[in-house]
Design an enzyme around this catalytic site. Structure first.
Site, PDB file in Angstrom:
ATOM      1  N   TYR A  33     -16.974   3.895  11.916  1.00  0.00           N
ATOM      2  CA  TYR A  33     -16.822   2.471  11.634  1.00  0.00           C
ATOM      3  C   TYR A  33     -17.922   1.663  12.290  1.00  0.00           C
ATOM      4  O   TYR A  33     -18.678   2.177  13.113  1.00  0.00           O
ATOM      5  CB  TYR A  33     -15.445   1.970  12.083  1.00  0.00           C
ATOM      6  CG  TYR A  33     -15.279   1.820  13.589  1.00  0.00           C
ATOM      7  CD1 TYR A  33     -15.157   2.933  14.413  1.00  0.00           C
ATOM      8  CD2 TYR A  33     -15.263   0.565  14.181  1.00  0.00           C
ATOM      9  CE1 TYR A  33     -15.021   2.786  15.785  1.00  0.00           C
ATOM     10  CE2 TYR A  33     -15.122   0.418  15.547  1.00  0.00           C
ATOM     11  CZ  TYR A  33     -15.004   1.530  16.344  1.00  0.00           C
ATOM     12  OH  TYR A  33     -14.875   1.387  17.702  1.00  0.00           O
ATOM     13  N   ARG A  52     -26.966   2.150  12.788  1.00  0.00           N
ATOM     14  CA  ARG A  52     -26.053   2.975  13.588  1.00  0.00           C
ATOM     15  C   ARG A  52     -24.980   3.604  12.703  1.00  0.00           C
ATOM     16  O   ARG A  52     -24.592   4.763  12.912  1.00  0.00           O
ATOM     17  CB  ARG A  52     -25.409   2.145  14.707  1.00  0.00           C
ATOM     18  CG  ARG A  52     -24.534   3.011  15.628  1.00  0.00           C
ATOM     19  CD  ARG A  52     -24.037   2.250  16.840  1.00  0.00           C
ATOM     20  NE  ARG A  52     -23.164   1.157  16.466  1.00  0.00           N
ATOM     21  CZ  ARG A  52     -22.667   0.279  17.320  1.00  0.00           C
ATOM     22  NH1 ARG A  52     -22.945   0.345  18.606  1.00  0.00           N
ATOM     23  NH2 ARG A  52     -21.862  -0.689  16.905  1.00  0.00           N
ATOM     24  N   ARG A 100      -4.714  18.325   3.027  1.00  0.00           N
ATOM     25  CA  ARG A 100      -4.948  18.417   4.466  1.00  0.00           C
ATOM     26  C   ARG A 100      -5.422  19.804   4.898  1.00  0.00           C
ATOM     27  O   ARG A 100      -4.765  20.811   4.621  1.00  0.00           O
ATOM     28  CB  ARG A 100      -3.673  18.039   5.236  1.00  0.00           C
ATOM     29  CG  ARG A 100      -3.929  17.878   6.735  1.00  0.00           C
ATOM     30  CD  ARG A 100      -2.705  17.389   7.478  1.00  0.00           C
ATOM     31  NE  ARG A 100      -2.991  17.246   8.895  1.00  0.00           N
ATOM     32  CZ  ARG A 100      -3.044  18.255   9.756  1.00  0.00           C
ATOM     33  NH1 ARG A 100      -2.794  19.480   9.328  1.00  0.00           N
ATOM     34  NH2 ARG A 100      -3.337  18.067  11.025  1.00  0.00           N
ATOM     35  N   HIS A 102      -8.219  21.214   8.288  1.00  0.00           N
ATOM     36  CA  HIS A 102      -9.165  20.740   9.301  1.00  0.00           C
ATOM     37  C   HIS A 102     -10.617  20.815   8.808  1.00  0.00           C
ATOM     38  O   HIS A 102     -11.403  19.907   9.038  1.00  0.00           O
ATOM     39  CB  HIS A 102      -9.026  21.557  10.592  1.00  0.00           C
ATOM     40  CG  HIS A 102      -7.794  21.217  11.377  1.00  0.00           C
ATOM     41  ND1 HIS A 102      -6.534  21.316  10.867  1.00  0.00           N
ATOM     42  CD2 HIS A 102      -7.644  20.776  12.649  1.00  0.00           C
ATOM     43  CE1 HIS A 102      -5.655  20.950  11.764  1.00  0.00           C
ATOM     44  NE2 HIS A 102      -6.299  20.616  12.870  1.00  0.00           N
ATOM     45  N   LYS A 147     -19.856   6.540  16.583  1.00  0.00           N
ATOM     46  CA  LYS A 147     -18.820   5.500  16.530  1.00  0.00           C
ATOM     47  C   LYS A 147     -17.708   5.937  15.580  1.00  0.00           C
ATOM     48  O   LYS A 147     -17.650   5.503  14.421  1.00  0.00           O
ATOM     49  CB  LYS A 147     -19.449   4.164  16.096  1.00  0.00           C
ATOM     50  CG  LYS A 147     -18.588   2.961  16.422  1.00  0.00           C
ATOM     51  CD  LYS A 147     -19.398   1.695  16.355  1.00  0.00           C
ATOM     52  CE  LYS A 147     -18.542   0.438  16.369  1.00  0.00           C
ATOM     53  NZ  LYS A 147     -17.855   0.173  17.617  1.00  0.00           N
ATOM     54  N   GLU A 180     -18.617   3.199  30.478  1.00  0.00           N
ATOM     55  CA  GLU A 180     -18.628   1.963  29.683  1.00  0.00           C
ATOM     56  C   GLU A 180     -17.199   1.429  29.627  1.00  0.00           C
ATOM     57  O   GLU A 180     -16.295   1.982  30.247  1.00  0.00           O
ATOM     58  CB  GLU A 180     -19.169   2.226  28.275  1.00  0.00           C
ATOM     59  CG  GLU A 180     -18.352   3.232  27.489  1.00  0.00           C
ATOM     60  CD  GLU A 180     -18.911   3.537  26.096  1.00  0.00           C
ATOM     61  OE1 GLU A 180     -19.538   2.660  25.495  1.00  0.00           O
ATOM     62  OE2 GLU A 180     -18.700   4.667  25.620  1.00  0.00           O
ATOM     63  N   LEU A 205     -21.363   4.855  23.883  1.00  0.00           N
ATOM     64  CA  LEU A 205     -21.840   4.338  22.606  1.00  0.00           C
ATOM     65  C   LEU A 205     -23.029   3.423  22.902  1.00  0.00           C
ATOM     66  O   LEU A 205     -22.932   2.549  23.775  1.00  0.00           O
ATOM     67  CB  LEU A 205     -20.741   3.529  21.914  1.00  0.00           C
ATOM     68  CG  LEU A 205     -21.156   2.992  20.543  1.00  0.00           C
ATOM     69  CD1 LEU A 205     -21.137   4.109  19.512  1.00  0.00           C
ATOM     70  CD2 LEU A 205     -20.260   1.862  20.098  1.00  0.00           C
TER      71      LEU A 205
HETATM   72  N1  PLP Z   1     -18.736   0.916  23.748  1.00  0.00           N
HETATM   73  C1  PLP Z   1     -17.665   1.186  22.983  1.00  0.00           C
HETATM   74  C2  PLP Z   1     -16.810   2.355  23.315  1.00  0.00           C
HETATM   75  C3  PLP Z   1     -17.357   0.357  21.891  1.00  0.00           C
HETATM   76  O1  PLP Z   1     -16.295   0.642  21.122  1.00  0.00           O
HETATM   77  C4  PLP Z   1     -18.177  -0.763  21.619  1.00  0.00           C
HETATM   78  C5  PLP Z   1     -17.896  -1.638  20.490  1.00  0.00           C
HETATM   79  O2  PLP Z   1     -16.979  -1.472  19.752  1.00  0.00           O
HETATM   80  C6  PLP Z   1     -19.276  -1.001  22.456  1.00  0.00           C
HETATM   81  C7  PLP Z   1     -19.542  -0.138  23.499  1.00  0.00           C
HETATM   82  C8  PLP Z   1     -20.190  -2.167  22.204  1.00  0.00           C
HETATM   83  O3  PLP Z   1     -20.974  -1.932  21.074  1.00  0.00           O
HETATM   84  P1  PLP Z   1     -21.558  -3.122  20.190  1.00  0.00           P
HETATM   85  O4  PLP Z   1     -22.419  -3.934  21.111  1.00  0.00           O
HETATM   86  O5  PLP Z   1     -22.331  -2.454  19.138  1.00  0.00           O
HETATM   87  O6  PLP Z   1     -20.386  -3.909  19.689  1.00  0.00           O
END
Ligand code: PLP
Length: 287
Positions: A33, A52, A100, A102, A147, A180, A205
């Site tokens: 997403y 991304r 379904r 895996h 993501k 993070e 991320l």
């Molecule tokens: N880290 C994680 C785990 C996230 O889910 C997000 C955003 O959803 C971010 C960092 C920040 O990313 P962005 O600046 O692209 O929104």
């Protein structure tokens, strides 16, 4: 006013929008997403977000559900229909609907695309009073750089934070370092005025807001370092803040109940937020 969602080629009333029960996103979290911020009718950092998305899809070998240009068109049409001025566009692509199993489907399956929008308040240069964060063990997998919609560890961490009265969770690895936030990137300003955020590798991320802030920090000639930092170092920092497409730059004034700096948003976070808002205001409005 009706609110629309875009589901596999159709704009549908949000209340009636649905996907199949055997969608692999629903059953197996087999999907990715993006969340793109919108301010004054303008998509913020659209190209970087779509790049991304492309990377996430390639890493998981999911095909693009439509042409990249068409996604841009559909996004704008949904924003127009929903009269979106401030908020976000949510984009989700899953591997599609299949019996379904895996393993990937052996016969070709069309990836499923869903877009929704959400209105939020208008975010300006003033960051408000700042937020509290709560630490939580980082129990996620080794590919946090993708993501994906597999967000259960993030959900549990965010819920624990909210139950303790904090706004965000800061995830802490086995070495005691903050990786993070549950849905944000984490930053500190050290007593030596170094702006620090963790290097982007498989452990986090690579936030789009983070990337833009790096450029802003360079332009402002701030001492910027990408390295791990411990929870302890964060608690003793001059300033701390989080970044994301929907929170922009938001100061952190408390970590696990301990006050950061003087307990108020600091000058670096304020300055970066101002610059980020200026950046967000540049872009082309959707009419
Ligand atoms: N880290 C994680 C785990 C996230 O889910 C997000 C955003 O959803 C971010 C960092 C920040 O990313 P962005 O600046 O692209 O929104």
């Amino acid at each position: 006013m009706a609110r629309y969602a875009y589901v596999n080629g159709r704009y549908v009333d949000h209340r009636d929008a649905h996907v199949h029960i055997e969608d692999r996103g629903y059953q197996l979290a087999d999907g990715v997403y993006e969340v793109v911020g919108v301010r004054d009718g303008k998509l913020i950092d659209e190209v970087a977000h779509i790049d991304r998305l492309d990377r996430s899809l390639r890493e998981l070998r999911i095909a693009w559900p439509l042409a990249r240009r068409t996604l841009g068109f559909v996004t704008r049409e949904l924003m127009r229909r929903n009269r979106l001025r401030d908020g976000l566009v949510y984009m989700q692509v899953t591997r599609g609907v299949a019996r379904r199993d895996h393993a990937f489907p052996t016969t070709p399956v069309k990836p499923a695309l869903v877009l929704t929008t959400k209105n939020t308040r208008h975010l300006g240069a003033d960051p408000g009073p700042g937020v509290a964060v709560k630490s939580h063990p980082d129990i996620r997998w080794d590919r946090c750089d993708i993501k994906t919609v597999a967000l259960l560890p993030n959900v549990l961490a965010k819920q624990a934070a909210r139950e303790s009265g904090a706004y965000e969770a800061w995830l802490v690895d086995d070495e005691g370092c903050v990786t993070e936030g549950a849905s944000t990137n984490a930053w500190i300003v050290t007593p030596k005025d170094e702006l620090v955020t963790r290097q982007s590798d498989n452990g986090i991320l690579a936030g789009i807001t983070r990337g833009t802030l790096k450029s802003i920090a360079n332009a402002l000639q701030l001492k910027f370092v990408e390295r791990p930092f411990t929870l302890d170092e964060a608690k003793k920092a001059k300033e701390a803040f989080i970044t994301s497409a929907t929170s922009f730059v938001t100061p952190v004034v408390k970590i696990d109940g301990e006050t950061v700096g003087d307990g108020k948003p600091g000058p670096t976070a304020r300055r970066l937020r101002e610059e980020y808002v200026r950046f967000a205001a540049a872009g082309e409005a959707v009419t």
